[in-house]
Motif scaffolding. Structure first.
Motif, PDB file in Angstrom:
ATOM      1  N   GLY A  79       0.784  -1.296  -0.032  1.00  0.00           N
ATOM      2  CA  GLY A  79      -0.051  -0.065  -0.010  1.00  0.00           C
ATOM      3  C   GLY A  79       0.772   1.367   0.029  1.00  0.00           C
ATOM      4  O   GLY A  79       0.146   2.433   0.203  1.00  0.00           O
ATOM      5  N   TRP A  80       2.042   1.167  -0.280  1.00  0.00           N
ATOM      6  CA  TRP A  80       2.927   2.564  -0.246  1.00  0.00           C
ATOM      7  C   TRP A  80       3.130   3.216  -1.514  1.00  0.00           C
ATOM      8  O   TRP A  80       3.125   4.422  -1.586  1.00  0.00           O
ATOM      9  N   VAL A  81       2.892   2.391  -2.804  1.00  0.00           N
ATOM     10  CA  VAL A  81       3.283   3.081  -3.997  1.00  0.00           C
ATOM     11  C   VAL A  81       1.788   2.548  -4.831  1.00  0.00           C
ATOM     12  O   VAL A  81       1.536   1.267  -4.749  1.00  0.00           O
ATOM     13  N   ASP A  82       1.779   3.254  -5.926  1.00  0.00           N
ATOM     14  CA  ASP A  82       0.889   2.822  -7.220  1.00  0.00           C
ATOM     15  C   ASP A  82       1.834   2.841  -8.444  1.00  0.00           C
ATOM     16  O   ASP A  82       2.703   3.546  -8.515  1.00  0.00           O
ATOM     17  N   ARG A  83       1.830   1.546  -9.124  1.00  0.00           N
ATOM     18  CA  ARG A  83       2.430   1.572 -10.646  1.00  0.00           C
ATOM     19  C   ARG A  83       1.433   1.761 -11.563  1.00  0.00           C
ATOM     20  O   ARG A  83       0.467   0.714 -11.493  1.00  0.00           O
ATOM     21  N   LYS A  84       1.594   2.568 -12.507  1.00  0.00           N
ATOM     22  CA  LYS A  84       0.526   2.344 -13.472  1.00  0.00           C
ATOM     23  C   LYS A  84       1.423   2.727 -15.079  1.00  0.00           C
ATOM     24  O   LYS A  84       2.463   3.253 -15.079  1.00  0.00           O
ATOM     25  N   ARG A  85       0.923   2.164 -16.132  1.00  0.00           N
ATOM     26  CA  ARG A  85       1.675   2.404 -17.552  1.00  0.00           C
ATOM     27  C   ARG A  85       1.042   3.628 -17.746  1.00  0.00           C
ATOM     28  O   ARG A  85       0.178   4.034 -17.554  1.00  0.00           O
ATOM     29  N   ALA A  86       2.175   4.478 -18.129  1.00  0.00           N
ATOM     30  CA  ALA A  86       1.799   5.755 -18.775  1.00  0.00           C
ATOM     31  C   ALA A  86       0.879   5.849 -19.933  1.00  0.00           C
ATOM     32  O   ALA A  86       1.034   5.110 -20.978  1.00  0.00           O
ATOM     33  N   SER A  87      -0.039   6.588 -19.951  1.00  0.00           N
ATOM     34  CA  SER A  87      -0.992   6.682 -21.195  1.00  0.00           C
ATOM     35  C   SER A  87      -0.245   7.220 -22.408  1.00  0.00           C
ATOM     36  O   SER A  87      -0.919   6.739 -23.358  1.00  0.00           O
ATOM     37  N   ASP A  88       0.716   7.993 -22.334  1.00  0.00           N
ATOM     38  CA  ASP A  88       1.288   8.399 -23.787  1.00  0.00           C
ATOM     39  C   ASP A  88       2.443   7.401 -24.080  1.00  0.00           C
ATOM     40  O   ASP A  88       3.043   7.628 -25.257  1.00  0.00           O
ATOM     41  N   ASP A  89       2.899   6.449 -23.430  1.00  0.00           N
ATOM     42  CA  ASP A  89       3.842   5.356 -23.625  1.00  0.00           C
ATOM     43  C   ASP A  89       3.716   4.283 -22.854  1.00  0.00           C
ATOM     44  O   ASP A  89       4.149   4.049 -21.612  1.00  0.00           O
ATOM     45  N   GLU A  90       3.163   3.121 -23.358  1.00  0.00           N
ATOM     46  CA  GLU A  90       2.756   1.953 -22.619  1.00  0.00           C
ATOM     47  C   GLU A  90       4.147   1.237 -22.150  1.00  0.00           C
ATOM     48  O   GLU A  90       3.809   0.409 -21.288  1.00  0.00           O
ATOM     49  N   ARG A  91       5.111   1.399 -22.927  1.00  0.00           N
ATOM     50  CA  ARG A  91       6.380   0.787 -22.299  1.00  0.00           C
ATOM     51  C   ARG A  91       6.975   1.457 -20.945  1.00  0.00           C
ATOM     52  O   ARG A  91       7.647   0.668 -20.184  1.00  0.00           O
ATOM     53  N   ARG A  92       6.580   2.426 -20.581  1.00  0.00           N
ATOM     54  CA  ARG A  92       6.945   3.073 -19.514  1.00  0.00           C
ATOM     55  C   ARG A  92       5.678   2.994 -18.174  1.00  0.00           C
ATOM     56  O   ARG A  92       4.736   3.123 -18.309  1.00  0.00           O
ATOM     57  N   VAL A  93       6.517   2.575 -17.078  1.00  0.00           N
ATOM     58  CA  VAL A  93       5.582   2.525 -15.885  1.00  0.00           C
ATOM     59  C   VAL A  93       5.843   3.423 -14.890  1.00  0.00           C
ATOM     60  O   VAL A  93       7.338   3.866 -14.601  1.00  0.00           O
ATOM     61  N   ASP A  94       5.070   4.186 -14.442  1.00  0.00           N
ATOM     62  CA  ASP A  94       5.248   5.260 -13.362  1.00  0.00           C
ATOM     63  C   ASP A  94       4.867   4.898 -12.132  1.00  0.00           C
ATOM     64  O   ASP A  94       4.008   4.026 -12.116  1.00  0.00           O
ATOM     65  N   VAL A  95       5.744   5.321 -11.124  1.00  0.00           N
ATOM     66  CA  VAL A  95       5.427   4.931  -9.719  1.00  0.00           C
ATOM     67  C   VAL A  95       5.059   6.498  -9.065  1.00  0.00           C
ATOM     68  O   VAL A  95       5.817   7.100  -9.049  1.00  0.00           O
ATOM     69  N   SER A  96       3.923   6.129  -8.220  1.00  0.00           N
ATOM     70  CA  SER A  96       3.585   7.485  -7.578  1.00  0.00           C
ATOM     71  C   SER A  96       3.393   6.901  -6.036  1.00  0.00           C
ATOM     72  O   SER A  96       3.188   5.820  -5.752  1.00  0.00           O
ATOM     73  N   LEU A  97       3.222   7.910  -5.197  1.00  0.00           N
ATOM     74  CA  LEU A  97       2.982   7.634  -3.617  1.00  0.00           C
ATOM     75  C   LEU A  97       1.545   7.388  -3.602  1.00  0.00           C
ATOM     76  O   LEU A  97       0.627   7.937  -4.074  1.00  0.00           O
ATOM     77  N   THR A  98       1.111   6.534  -2.482  1.00  0.00           N
ATOM     78  CA  THR A  98      -0.250   6.638  -2.184  1.00  0.00           C
ATOM     79  C   THR A  98      -0.364   7.350  -1.064  1.00  0.00           C
ATOM     80  O   THR A  98       0.094   8.033  -0.343  1.00  0.00           O
ATOM     81  N   GLU A  99      -1.792   7.588  -0.726  1.00  0.00           N
ATOM     82  CA  GLU A  99      -2.144   8.388   0.670  1.00  0.00           C
ATOM     83  C   GLU A  99      -1.480   7.811   1.828  1.00  0.00           C
ATOM     84  O   GLU A  99      -1.128   8.796   2.552  1.00  0.00           O
TER      85      GLU A  99
END
Length: 151
Positions: A79-99
């Motif tokens: 529950g610390w991060v979210d990983r999502k494929r970038a909408s503009d480049d599906e090869r890239r996975v972006d990592v963001s912090l959760t609440e």
């Protein structure tokens, strides 16, 4: 004849022992949050820089994706991060912090900060040690760049 440098006289062994002790220390400090030291430094980078790609995060931490991906999967599962494929480049996975990560940031900073006080280093001593380690790294990187030395 070259005089051998004994194990306890080796700078590399001193750094190795200190690194193991530091990781063990941080392991205890971070245990209430279920974080390991490598996970903690990933969190630090994300708190400092915000959402970034796995590649960018790996660059900041000097970790390859083979090492970083399992670490991030565990952070995501906990529950610390979210990983999502970038909408503009599906090869890239972006990592963001959760609440959860954002809400516990200051508490973790305070806990780690308070624990480093146990080292009883003045701020000048702490800074000097960090600068010395950076200097060792700089010299080693310069030596490694000169591949002919080890050929």
């Amino acid at each position: 004849m070259i005089k051998p440098v004994l194990l306890d006289e080796q700078l590399c062994f001193s750094i190795y022992r200190a690194q193991k002790a530091y990781n063990h220390f941080y392991g205890k400090v971070l245990k209430p949050y279920g974080l390991t030291y490598p996970q903690f430094i990933a969190m630090l980078a994300l708190w400092e820089h915000g959402t970034m790609s796995v590649k960018e995060l790996g660059h900041h931490l000097e970790l390859d994706s083979g090492t970083l991906t399992p670490l991030l999967k565990r952070l995501e599962a906990d529950g610390w991060v979210d990983r999502k494929r970038a909408s503009d480049d599906e090869r890239r996975v972006d990592v963001s912090l959760t609440e959860q990560a954002e809400s516990q940031k200051l508490e973790i900073y305070e806990r780690v900060g308070n624990c480093t006080n146990y080292l009883a280093f003045t701020s000048d001593k702490y800074h000097d040690l960090r600068q010395s380690m950076n200097e060792v790294e700089k010299h080693l990187n310069a030596i490694q760049a000169d591949t002919d030395r080890f050929a």
